[in-house]
Design a protein around this motif. Sequence first.
Motif, mmCIF file in Angstrom:
data_model
loop_
_atom_site.group_PDB
_atom_site.id
_atom_site.type_symbol
_atom_site.label_atom_id
_atom_site.label_comp_id
_atom_site.label_asym_id
_atom_site.label_seq_id
_atom_site.Cartn_x
_atom_site.Cartn_y
_atom_site.Cartn_z
ATOM 1 N N GLU A 1 29.029 7.247 18.147
ATOM 2 C CA GLU A 1 28.640 7.776 19.460
ATOM 3 C C GLU A 1 28.752 6.701 20.542
ATOM 4 N N GLU B 1 22.934 8.365 9.777
ATOM 5 C CA GLU B 1 22.471 8.200 11.146
ATOM 6 C C GLU B 1 23.061 6.966 11.840
ATOM 7 N N ARG C 1 25.473 7.028 15.079
ATOM 8 C CA ARG C 1 25.060 6.343 16.304
ATOM 9 C C ARG C 1 26.132 5.343 16.766
ATOM 10 N N LYS D 1 25.969 15.162 18.910
ATOM 11 C CA LYS D 1 25.898 14.871 17.477
ATOM 12 C C LYS D 1 25.225 16.008 16.715
#
Length: 233
Positions: A19, A12, A16, A31
């Motif tokens: 992103e 994760e 992130r 995602k």
Amino acid sequence: MGAHILVVEDEEKLARFVELELVHEGYQVTKASNGRDALRIASENKFDLILLDIILPELNGLEVLRRLEREHPTPVILLTARDSVMDKVAGLDAGAVDYVTKPFAIEELLARIRAALKNHSGSKIPAAAAQEGTLCWGPLTLSIPRHQVLFEGHEITLTNREFHMLQILLENQDIVLSRDTLLEKVCGYEYVGETNVIDVYIRYLRSKIDDVYQVKMIQTVRGVGYVIKSFAS
Ligand code: CA
């Protein structure tokens, strides 16, 4: 609106981070955190590029890649673990356009994304010279079929490894290549050894080209690797 990129990554924090960087660069990002979601999302949207982690829950990245290729062909850059040589080979065989080894420098990932989008966009403009197997950098030309390097018409004698290394750097102008990447491309996947052999080849190339012709062709990017930047006179 920038290119739309699907990031498939189950870690994760990494997802992130990628992103945020991509959004910062002006891309539109979606995602997915497992293989099944990735396939579903890819079938419901049109993406310009997919960043695909190989080790994923539900359905692994290679299986996702195979199904994508069949059903929704999209350029894919694989995110692989450093030691998973078989995955890289299988991934490229299955149709991935490139791969980036974790942990990666975000600049390298961004450069590869730009290259993949450029090479695989609808308005693909192949470099005419590259098609004929000639790579150019200002006064230097490298002819793949002739296995010849000329600088202002003067021939430079290179060993096979030096030639191959120069070819790879010229094919990836403006993309910083890590020592690991160069090692794999120059010495092959099976090569087991020290990445400082790359530094040795770079030194040979510089002594035969940069030093002789008073240019700064191959640049060192400290802590990352090497790059040949587009020629600016
Ligand atoms: Ca993973």
